[in-house]
Scaffold this active site. Structure first.
Site, PDB file in Angstrom:
ATOM      1  N   ILE A 276      40.814  41.318  43.333  1.00  9.54           N
ATOM      2  CA  ILE A 276      39.636  41.248  44.192  1.00  9.54           C
ATOM      3  C   ILE A 276      38.895  42.574  44.187  1.00  9.54           C
ATOM      4  CG2 ILE A 276      38.769  40.723  46.498  1.00  9.54           C
ATOM      5  CD1 ILE A 276      40.075  38.377  44.952  1.00  9.54           C
ATOM      6  N   ASP A 277      39.612  43.684  44.223  1.00  5.10           N
ATOM      7  CA  ASP A 277      38.964  44.987  44.107  1.00  5.10           C
ATOM      8  C   ASP A 277      38.122  45.057  42.831  1.00  5.10           C
ATOM      9  OD1 ASP A 277      39.811  46.235  46.417  1.00  5.10           O
ATOM     10  OD2 ASP A 277      41.550  47.186  45.499  1.00  5.10           O
TER      11      ASP A 277
END
Length: 394
Positions: A164-165
């Protein structure tokens, strides 16, 4: 094209860890001059060992680095001069920090109306969690991604990387480029807001789409899919594993013929996708029995040459030996300030108009402080004074 698309564009990067630095890394690879501003002790990734070093090496290639004490009047003045000469500002500091320095989005755009100002947050800037710090794992949990990941009878699990980062960084870069194109057309700047939570939800668009259509919560299925079979199911061979999908009826029939089991599609339990989903365990037993007699190379050659979707399950070492990965040029050799080289990941795209990617390593802490200050008009005596006063580190 003799220059990169963003040649002449200056980006000021107040990012830490992955999400914001990943966005500015994409801009750097497109030719932007990215100046990374860090506190005197360095950004947070510099103090978390090997994991932090990996973040720095792979999300900060080709940038210039300057250290500043933003709590000092001189340090803040330097930061504001850098912003004034920039086209784009990107930050993911704790909520309120940039505003406390007079460098928040509204404050910067009021002074520089043509600026593109991007903020990466954990949970968005408008909801009740706007002041919460955000990390990849929290977004995986609160977006539902962990809920649908894992074995059916096991606990929810995270994805095995900070997915997700990284995805947030790519989405942020995409939005920044859109805003910058808008500025080229209108002369007016813009703000960009991207949150880990929104990206994590959006990455599950198919799952949420099915939920919105049916009202039914998806269930954890391990490596399988909730409403398709066989789909993303693992087959173990003599010397390794692979994953395959063949849920459409023609593909299932073809799969069964290839593995010497043309009888399976005639079995009422496997006659169509609905029945295969209902009888998944029995279906997998039959398929896995056939694959257990093959090597992984034999199975992959059989499936891929006949149009069945499959992928061998690789270790990191396997990936580094992959001819496809090697041909892509994804891993690049970069040189650091001491002239030593190491391997880092490049950006996963190709532009036919430019030679791909910088081969300059991530900068050392404060490596370009003196050069950047000279660009701003500071004399060597001024730089020495600022260093002695603890405003910058050289």
């Amino acid at each position: 094209m003799t220059t990169a698309p963003l040649d002449g564009v200056r980006v000021i990067d107040f990012g830490q860890f992955i999400a914001a630095p990943a966005a500015t890394q994409a801009l750097a690879d497109l030719g932007a001059d990215v100046i990374k501003i860090e506190p005197l002790h360095g950004e947070s990734a510099r103090v978390i060992g090997t994991a932090g070093k990996a973040m720095l090496q792979n999300y900060n290639r080709g940038k210039r680095a300057i250290t500043l004490d933003l709590k000092s009047a001189d340090g803040l003045a330097i930061a504001k001069k850098l912003v004034a000469g920039a086209d784009i500002v990107v930050q993911n500091l704790r909520p309120g920090v940039m505003e406390s320095f007079g460098l928040g989005a509204e404050q910067v755009l009021a002074e520089h109306p043509a600026m593109i100002y991007a903020t990466v947050s954990g949970f968005g800037l408008h909801g009740p969690s706007k002041d919460r710090p955000g990390l990849d794992i929290a977004a995986q949990a609160e977006s539902g991604l962990m809920w649908v990941t894992g074995e059916a009878d096991g606990e929810p699990q995270k994805v095995g990387s900070q997915i997700i980062d990284a995805a947030t960084g790519y989405v942020c870069a995409q939005a920044i480029l859109g805003a910058y194109v808008g500025r080229l057309r209108t002369g007016v700047g813009d703000t960009v807001e991207v949150s880990l939570l929104e990206v994590a939800v959006h990455m599950q668009a198919t799952g949420y789409g099915q939920y919105l259509l049916t009202g039914q919560e998806p269930k954890r299925r391990g490596n399988g899919q909730d409403r398709l079979a066989p789909a993303a199911d693992v087959m173990t061979t003599k010397d390794g594993s692979l994953v395959l999908s063949a849920y459409s009826q023609p593909h299932f029939v073809r799969l069964c013929t290839l593995i010497g089991r043309p009888d399976l599609p005639e079995d009422p339990r496997f006659a169509d996708n609905e029945q295969r989903v209902k009888n998944r365990a029995a279906m997998l037993t039959e398929l896995r029995s056939a694959f257990s007699t093959m090597t992984r190379a034999e199975a992959m050659a059989l499936l891929t040459s006949n149009g069945v979707v499959a992928g061998q399950i690789n270790t990191y070492a396997d990936v580094m030996r992959s001819e496809d990965v090697s041909a892509s040029g994804l891993f690049v050799e970069v040189s650091d300030v001491d002239g030593e080289t190491h391997t880092a990941l490049g950006s996963p795209w190709h532009l036919g108009s430019m030679v791909k990617l910088s081969t300059t390593a991530d900068p050392g802490l404060g490596q370009h402080t003196s050069a950047v200050l000279r660009d701003l008009g500071y004399e060597d005596a001024d730089i020495d004074r600022l260093s002695a006063a603890g405003v910058v580190s050289l």
